[in-house]
Design a protein around this motif. Structure first.
Motif, PDB file in Angstrom:
ATOM      1  N   ASP A   1      12.004 -22.293  20.362  1.00  0.00           N
ATOM      2  CA  ASP A   1      12.661 -22.811  19.296  1.00  0.00           C
ATOM      3  C   ASP A   1      11.983 -21.681  17.789  1.00  0.00           C
ATOM      4  OD1 ASP A   1      14.943 -21.917  20.703  1.00  0.00           O
ATOM      5  OD2 ASP A   1      15.522 -23.876  20.096  1.00  0.00           O
ATOM      6  N   SER A   2      10.949 -23.146  17.597  1.00  0.00           N
ATOM      7  CA  SER A   2      10.376 -23.206  16.589  1.00  0.00           C
ATOM      8  C   SER A   2       9.208 -21.949  16.593  1.00  0.00           C
ATOM      9  CB  SER A   2       9.205 -24.577  16.643  1.00  0.00           C
ATOM     10  OG  SER A   2       8.435 -24.368  17.142  1.00  0.00           O
ATOM     11  N   GLN A   3       8.528 -21.498  17.280  1.00  0.00           N
ATOM     12  CA  GLN A   3       7.595 -20.329  17.536  1.00  0.00           C
ATOM     13  C   GLN A   3       7.956 -18.877  18.057  1.00  0.00           C
ATOM     14  OE1 GLN A   3       4.603 -20.207  15.876  1.00  0.00           O
ATOM     15  NE2 GLN A   3       5.027 -22.154  15.171  1.00  0.00           N
ATOM     16  N   LEU A   4       9.839 -18.548  17.720  1.00  0.00           N
ATOM     17  CA  LEU A   4      10.247 -16.914  17.960  1.00  0.00           C
ATOM     18  C   LEU A   4       8.530 -16.039  18.770  1.00  0.00           C
ATOM     19  CD1 LEU A   4      13.329 -17.016  15.318  1.00  0.00           C
ATOM     20  CD2 LEU A   4      12.915 -18.884  17.689  1.00  0.00           C
ATOM     21  N   SER A   5       7.864 -15.856  18.418  1.00  0.00           N
ATOM     22  CA  SER A   5       6.805 -14.830  18.814  1.00  0.00           C
ATOM     23  C   SER A   5       6.968 -15.213  19.749  1.00  0.00           C
ATOM     24  CB  SER A   5       5.742 -15.339  17.881  1.00  0.00           C
ATOM     25  OG  SER A   5       6.349 -14.241  16.447  1.00  0.00           O
ATOM     26  N   ALA A   6       6.435 -16.746  20.548  1.00  0.00           N
ATOM     27  CA  ALA A   6       6.032 -17.094  21.895  1.00  0.00           C
ATOM     28  C   ALA A   6       7.516 -17.099  23.067  1.00  0.00           C
ATOM     29  CB  ALA A   6       5.337 -18.509  21.704  1.00  0.00           C
ATOM     30  N   LYS A   7       8.633 -17.260  21.757  1.00  0.00           N
ATOM     31  CA  LYS A   7       9.440 -17.312  22.896  1.00  0.00           C
ATOM     32  C   LYS A   7       9.699 -15.820  23.030  1.00  0.00           C
ATOM     33  CE  LYS A   7      14.545 -18.375  22.888  1.00  0.00           C
ATOM     34  NZ  LYS A   7      15.561 -19.266  22.107  1.00  0.00           N
ATOM     35  N   TYR A   8       9.884 -14.095  22.098  1.00  0.00           N
ATOM     36  CA  TYR A   8      10.612 -13.656  22.670  1.00  0.00           C
ATOM     37  C   TYR A   8       9.152 -12.722  23.695  1.00  0.00           C
ATOM     38  CZ  TYR A   8      11.655  -8.806  22.044  1.00  0.00           C
ATOM     39  OH  TYR A   8      11.863  -7.313  22.237  1.00  0.00           O
ATOM     40  N   SER A   9       7.864 -13.272  23.261  1.00  0.00           N
ATOM     41  CA  SER A   9       6.618 -13.258  24.448  1.00  0.00           C
ATOM     42  C   SER A   9       6.990 -13.627  25.600  1.00  0.00           C
ATOM     43  CB  SER A   9       5.208 -13.601  23.766  1.00  0.00           C
ATOM     44  OG  SER A   9       5.446 -13.098  22.526  1.00  0.00           O
TER      45      SER A   9
ATOM     46  N   MET B   1       3.881  -9.638  20.418  1.00  0.00           N
ATOM     47  CA  MET B   1       2.594  -8.953  21.206  1.00  0.00           C
ATOM     48  C   MET B   1       2.926  -8.208  22.165  1.00  0.00           C
ATOM     49  SD  MET B   1       0.579 -13.025  23.272  1.00  0.00           S
ATOM     50  CE  MET B   1      -0.173 -11.204  23.718  1.00  0.00           C
ATOM     51  N   GLY B   2       4.245  -8.133  23.031  1.00  0.00           N
ATOM     52  CA  GLY B   2       4.572  -8.413  23.748  1.00  0.00           C
ATOM     53  C   GLY B   2       4.306  -8.828  24.999  1.00  0.00           C
ATOM     54  N   PRO B   3       4.932  -8.934  26.930  1.00  0.00           N
ATOM     55  CA  PRO B   3       4.862 -10.033  27.376  1.00  0.00           C
ATOM     56  C   PRO B   3       4.346 -10.573  27.229  1.00  0.00           C
ATOM     57  CG  PRO B   3       5.350  -7.025  28.668  1.00  0.00           C
ATOM     58  CD  PRO B   3       5.602  -7.741  26.832  1.00  0.00           C
ATOM     59  N   VAL B   4       4.067 -11.828  28.116  1.00  0.00           N
ATOM     60  CA  VAL B   4       2.377 -12.204  28.833  1.00  0.00           C
ATOM     61  C   VAL B   4       2.195 -11.946  29.703  1.00  0.00           C
ATOM     62  CG1 VAL B   4       1.520 -14.803  28.629  1.00  0.00           C
ATOM     63  CG2 VAL B   4       2.422 -14.486  26.772  1.00  0.00           C
ATOM     64  N   PRO B   5       1.196 -12.201  30.204  1.00  0.00           N
ATOM     65  CA  PRO B   5       1.189 -10.938  31.572  1.00  0.00           C
ATOM     66  C   PRO B   5       1.249 -13.248  32.639  1.00  0.00           C
ATOM     67  CG  PRO B   5      -1.103 -10.991  30.433  1.00  0.00           C
ATOM     68  CD  PRO B   5       0.196 -11.727  29.451  1.00  0.00           C
ATOM     69  N   GLU B   6       1.703 -12.332  34.457  1.00  0.00           N
ATOM     70  CA  GLU B   6       0.832 -13.352  35.123  1.00  0.00           C
ATOM     71  C   GLU B   6       0.384 -14.102  35.042  1.00  0.00           C
ATOM     72  OE1 GLU B   6       3.012 -16.134  37.669  1.00  0.00           O
ATOM     73  OE2 GLU B   6       3.729 -14.520  36.884  1.00  0.00           O
ATOM     74  N   GLY B   7       0.202 -15.854  34.646  1.00  0.00           N
ATOM     75  CA  GLY B   7      -0.504 -16.466  34.651  1.00  0.00           C
ATOM     76  C   GLY B   7      -1.244 -16.566  32.909  1.00  0.00           C
ATOM     77  N   GLY B   8      -1.229 -15.447  32.233  1.00  0.00           N
ATOM     78  CA  GLY B   8      -2.338 -15.514  31.102  1.00  0.00           C
ATOM     79  C   GLY B   8      -1.332 -16.529  29.958  1.00  0.00           C
ATOM     80  N   LYS B   9      -2.229 -16.295  28.626  1.00  0.00           N
ATOM     81  CA  LYS B   9      -1.668 -17.114  27.562  1.00  0.00           C
ATOM     82  C   LYS B   9      -1.205 -16.235  27.008  1.00  0.00           C
ATOM     83  CE  LYS B   9      -3.808 -20.578  25.249  1.00  0.00           C
ATOM     84  NZ  LYS B   9      -5.028 -21.210  24.569  1.00  0.00           N
ATOM     85  N   PHE B  10      -0.709 -16.709  25.621  1.00  0.00           N
ATOM     86  CA  PHE B  10      -0.052 -16.218  24.307  1.00  0.00           C
ATOM     87  C   PHE B  10      -0.709 -16.421  23.128  1.00  0.00           C
ATOM     88  CE2 PHE B  10       2.142 -16.853  20.664  1.00  0.00           C
ATOM     89  CZ  PHE B  10       2.721 -15.411  20.122  1.00  0.00           C
ATOM     90  N   LEU B  11      -1.006 -15.218  22.321  1.00  0.00           N
ATOM     91  CA  LEU B  11      -2.156 -15.229  21.649  1.00  0.00           C
ATOM     92  C   LEU B  11      -1.244 -15.844  20.469  1.00  0.00           C
ATOM     93  CD1 LEU B  11      -4.573 -12.721  23.164  1.00  0.00           C
ATOM     94  CD2 LEU B  11      -4.197 -14.960  23.362  1.00  0.00           C
ATOM     95  N   THR B  12      -1.878 -16.639  19.568  1.00  0.00           N
ATOM     96  CA  THR B  12      -1.598 -16.578  18.317  1.00  0.00           C
ATOM     97  C   THR B  12      -2.633 -14.965  17.029  1.00  0.00           C
ATOM     98  OG1 THR B  12      -3.601 -17.686  17.759  1.00  0.00           O
ATOM     99  CG2 THR B  12      -2.049 -19.018  18.443  1.00  0.00           C
ATOM    100  N   ILE B  13      -1.581 -15.139  16.148  1.00  0.00           N
ATOM    101  CA  ILE B  13      -1.680 -13.880  15.156  1.00  0.00           C
ATOM    102  C   ILE B  13      -3.394 -13.950  14.789  1.00  0.00           C
ATOM    103  CG2 ILE B  13      -1.301 -14.922  13.018  1.00  0.00           C
ATOM    104  CD1 ILE B  13      -0.607 -11.451  14.322  1.00  0.00           C
ATOM    105  N   GLU B  14      -3.489 -14.945  14.591  1.00  0.00           N
ATOM    106  CA  GLU B  14      -5.466 -15.285  14.147  1.00  0.00           C
ATOM    107  C   GLU B  14      -6.618 -14.938  15.269  1.00  0.00           C
ATOM    108  OE1 GLU B  14      -3.402 -17.570  13.979  1.00  0.00           O
ATOM    109  OE2 GLU B  14      -3.045 -18.145  11.527  1.00  0.00           O
TER     110      GLU B  14
END
Length: 902
Positions: free
Chosen positions: A578-586, A604-617
């Motif tokens: 909820d605090s990081q809607l970008s991560a929630k949507y991914s 950034m698109g859906p996070v792949p299986e076993g992948g990691k959410f990436l920050t904008i940096e």
């Protein structure tokens, strides 16, 4: 032994001799007349041996003559009594089996002497280990019979006492009905026999079942009768037996009925028995745990005498034992009430003034138990207990600091008066210092106490000013799991204060450690760490740091485990999302209507299986590729009048939920634009204004209804109109953007304002102002469609060519991150993203849902009315592509066609 050592020779009175019967008379005489036939003399001449080695004495044990056996056993007893090494030596010489055989001898003296040596040898552990392999216990129990000599019974009991040192042998002996003869031997006058019998019973009582057997054999009173023995060893053993017997509730009833409580109180009050007062107090402690026993002692005045004795005793060890007894008894709420009536709190506070650390520690333990009562907390404070405990927390003794802090944690629990008193006595500085104590348990108690203090805002602020957050690193990194759990709890207690959050960020090691604790195998540690994460995620900057340290992936793995997940892990994961809607949507592919996007929201698109959410940096640092672009909205509005209030007032007529939750990212606050980014912002604004001028010029209606567009048109008139100047401006903007993009990879991503998006907002606001929600949604949908390439038929989606436009745009701005306002051709994902971000700025509730194959759509809630009757709101999907503005009922065939690839 209680009396002087005994020897077989002393017991026999010295009547035994080494030689056998005396020999016949000699054959000397005068020259008498020789007989015709010489008589045959078969008698053996006695030999007097001077035995100088134990081996010879062991050999003598196999003699058939009683006198030899008696003297041999006598010498072996003296030899074995000298040292344990001699006992082992005799065993290695093979004396053990021979001696056991002699305990069966028909001669009682031989049997007695052999039993004495055999009982003495059992004190060596190697001998006992050998004896457990042979079946000798039943015979040794039989030697306890009253028909045997007293010394035989005494050393047989000694043998049993030694053998009871091992639990398996103890259970075997207890199963052979040995308690009855032992209880009988307690009443004997011989103190050694009495002591050995009591010691054996004491060891057998380690087995809980034996305690009820003693009661059934009426053995409690004979044991209690020896309490005032002249021998301290016997008294001590009696107290040990009573201590174990008193753990059985039925035994406590018997002791109470035979007057044992009064006899023990009287015994403690006698000065001539002060050497064993400690042992009697240990026995009394178990009796005091019984509320009926405590009532009886109080009724007889014994409890008052005990309280007075505790304070007046000159022996610190006795005072410590009494305080421990009171502390153990006070564990029951009913008992605490009785002790409170006898002013036990004052007595324990007085003991804190003792010079003995043991007495102080015992008093702190008792106060910690009594402080569980709300009434006792007030009483202890009134007797200056808070002040005294603060002083104890500063002593050099680590155990004293530990238990005084424990008492303070209980005193401050749900008690604001004690919290304020603690602050006034300077306890906050002491507690914060104890967070770095050498003992982990002290750190844990200090954390618990400070967490109790966090309920008072003034105290909480003072604690933060004194550096609490900085000192929290030590307990967080402790090896003890309880300490880790308390530290995480303390962090959550103070994390609600906005003043604490900048300090959490400034101490870079706190958040990584907290995230690592969230995956602990200990349930309490994991629960408290997750709760602390939930609290800290209220701050967007901290939430971003938690996200960077991999908390999202950890919590997703934990919640996938049925054994490790809990309400706390689920709440922590939800708070992060909820605090990081970008991560929630991914991760989830869905934003609810109360998830309001703000500047810095990106897809950034859906996070792949076993992948990691990436920050904008991290995304900005990647090279430009041919994958789908990262969509971002970053358009801070300055000096713009918001019309959300008016829109909301009009939309309230539709009776639909208008809930809002805290928004998305801290991207706008976490990054500060550099000089290069400011230049890029200016260049981008110029290019965007030039493009927008052309759009506004072709729409007379919009120019008349929108002040911002009019101003833009006016600006356009003031600029040079020749194409060469416009082209030069565009080229300069691109060069500046390229330079800034190259700098971003070194200093971090520096977002620039999306001027196109701001112009979209200025264009659409007047169109939906003062219109009902049912009309606002279609207007916004058509607006989004127009900005993204217009209406597209179902068969023309694949040939629309939006991919080429995306690739060109990425190459133009030299980045994979594309501002949503710069896109001129888009389909499902791009249009739904733009619709959601615009709707959130305009106060229109809608969702953002991701499907498969680059599909995305928006859902809205709208109520229907007919003939003045309103119906419950239904979910509708907004068509942004084929028939812009059309509302499709969710779960309908048309909705499935729009959201899935046919």
């Amino acid at each position: 032994m209680v009396k002087d050592s005994k020897t077989p020779a002393a017991a026999a009175g010295g009547k035994a001799s080494v030689a056998g019967a005396k020999g016949a008379k000699g054959a000397k005489g005068g020259k008498g007349k020789q007989p015709e036939e010489k008589a045959i003399d078969e008698t053996f001449e006695p030999i007097k041996l001077d035995v100088k080695g134990a081996q010879t004495a062991v050999v003598c044990l196999k003699s058939t003559e009683d006198t030899v056996l008696i003297r041999a056993c006598d010498s072996l007893f003296k030899f074995a009594d000298k040292s344990d090494g001699n006992k082992l030596l005799l065993h290695e010489m093979g004396a053990t089996d021979t001696l056991f055989a002699l305990t069966h001898h028909e001669n009682q003296v031989v049997q007695r002497n052999a039993t004495m040596v055999f009982g003495l040898m059992a004190s060596h552990p190697d001998v006992r280990q050998y004896l457990r392999k042979i079946d000798c216990i039943p015979h040794m129990i039989s030697l306890l019979s009253s028909e045997r000599e007293p010394l035989t019974s005494e050393f047989a009991v000694l043998w049993l006492r030694h053998m009871c040192s091992h639990f398996s042998t103890k259970s075997q002996i207890a199963s052979l009905n040995v308690l009855q003869p032992l209880i009988r031997l307690i009443n004997e006058n011989d103190p050694d026999l009495k002591f050995n019998a009591l010691s054996t019973i004491d060891r057998i009582l380690d087995d809980f079942n034996s305690r009820s057997i003693v009661r059934e054999l009426n053995g409690i009173e004979p044991i209690l009768n020896n309490l005032k023995s002249d021998y301290p060893q016997i008294t001590e053993t009696v107290c040990n037996c009573l201590q174990k017997l008193a753990t059985d509730p039925n035994n406590r009833v018997v002791i109470r009925d035979i007057g044992g409580l009064d006899r023990m109180i009287d015994f403690i009050g006698a000065d001539d028995t002060k050497d064993v007062h400690v042992h009697c107090l240990n026995a009394l402690a178990n009796l005091l745990e019984d509320t009926e026993c405590l009532d009886l002692i109080q009724a007889n005045g014994g409890l008052k005498r005990l309280m007075q004795f505790v304070q007046d005793s000159a022996l610190p060890v006795v005072q410590a034992a009494a305080a421990k007894a009171i502390g153990r008894a006070a564990r029951k709420p009913q008992n605490r009430k009785i002790f409170s009536e006898q002013d036990a709190e004052r007595a324990m506070v007085c003991l804190l003034l003792s010079e003995s650390d043991d007495v102080r520690i015992a008093a702190c333990q008792a106060l910690a138990v009594m402080a569980e009562s709300i009434t006792s907390r007030e009483t202890i404070r009134n007797h200056d207990g808070i002040l005294t405990l603060v002083q104890m927390m500063q002593k050099d003794n680590p155990r004293l600091r530990e238990f005084s802090t424990l008492a303070m944690s209980n005193l401050t629990q749900s008690n604001p008066n004690n919290v304020r008193e603690l602050q006034e006595q300077g306890g906050l500085e002491v507690l914060i210092h104890l967070l770095n104590d050498e003992k982990d348990s002290t750190k844990a108690y200090a954390c618990a106490t400070l967490a109790n203090c966090s309920t008072d805002q003034v105290v909480r602020t003072n604690a933060l000013d004194k550096g609490l957050i900085t000192n929290l690193l030590a307990p967080l990194h402790a090896n003890n799991e309880t300490t880790q759990a308390k530290a995480a709890m303390l962090l959550s207690a103070f994390g609600i204060d906005q003043k604490a959050r900048p300090e959490v960020l400034s101490n870079a090691a706190i958040i990584p450690r907290l995230v690592s604790l969230s995956k602990s195998n200990n349930d309490e540690v994991r629960r408290n760490a997750c709760f602390a994460i939930s609290v800290l995620c209220a701050d967007q900057t901290i939430a971003m740091e938690i996200l960077r340290n991999g908390a999202l992936e950890i919590l997703r793995d934990i919640n996938a485990s049925e054994s490790r997940k809990s309400k706390f892990t689920e709440m922590a994961l939800q708070r992060i999302l909820d605090s990081q809607l970008s991560a929630k949507y991914s991760y989830l592919g869905r934003l609810e209507s109360n998830n309001i996007t703000t500047d810095g929201f990106y897809d950034m698109g859906p996070v792949p299986e076993g992948g990691k959410f990436l920050t904008i940096e991290e995304l900005a640092a990647q090279e430009v590729n041919d994958r789908r672009p990262i969509l971002i909205v970053y358009a801070p509005e300055k000096n713009t009048t918001q019309l959300n209030t008016t829109t909301t007032e009009v939309a309230q007529e539709d009776d639909r939920p208008r809930g809002r939750s805290s928004s998305n990212s801290n991207l706008a606050r976490a990054t500060t634009p550099s000089k290069s980014s400011e230049g890029k912002e200016k260049a981008g604004s110029t290019a965007a204004a030039s493009r927008t001028s052309k759009t506004v010029k072709g729409s007379t209606k919009e120019k008349e209804s929108k002040a911002t567009v009019n101003q833009t048109s006016k600006t356009k008139k003031e600029k040079p109109t020749d194409k060469k100047a416009a082209a030069e401006d565009k080229k300069n903007a691109e060069v500046d953007s390229s330079v800034t993009s190259g700098t971003d990879s070194k200093v971090g991503y520096q977002p620039t304002s999306d001027q196109d998006f701001l112009i979209y907002l200025d264009e659409i606001r007047p169109q939906i102002t003062k219109k009902p929600l049912a009309e606002q949604i279609p207007i916004l949908a058509k607006f989004v469609s127009d900005k993204m390439g217009g209406t597209i038929a179902s068969d023309d989606v694949t040939t629309f060519g939006y991919e080429v436009a995306m690739i060109q745009l990425k190459a133009e701005i030299h980045s994979n991150i594309v501002p949503i306002g710069r896109i001129r051709k888009g389909i499902y994902a791009q249009r739904a993203f733009l619709f959601k971000t615009l709707a959130d700025r305009l106060g229109i509730s809608c969702t953002l849902v991701r499907g498969n194959y680059n599909r995305a759509w928006n859902e809205v809630l709208l109520g229907e009315s007919s003939a003045g009757v309103r119906y419950p709101a239904k979910t509708w999907i907004v068509d942004l592509l084929h028939e812009p503005g059309r509302l499709i009922h969710a779960n309908s065939p048309d909705a499935r066609t729009y959201t899935t690839l046919s």
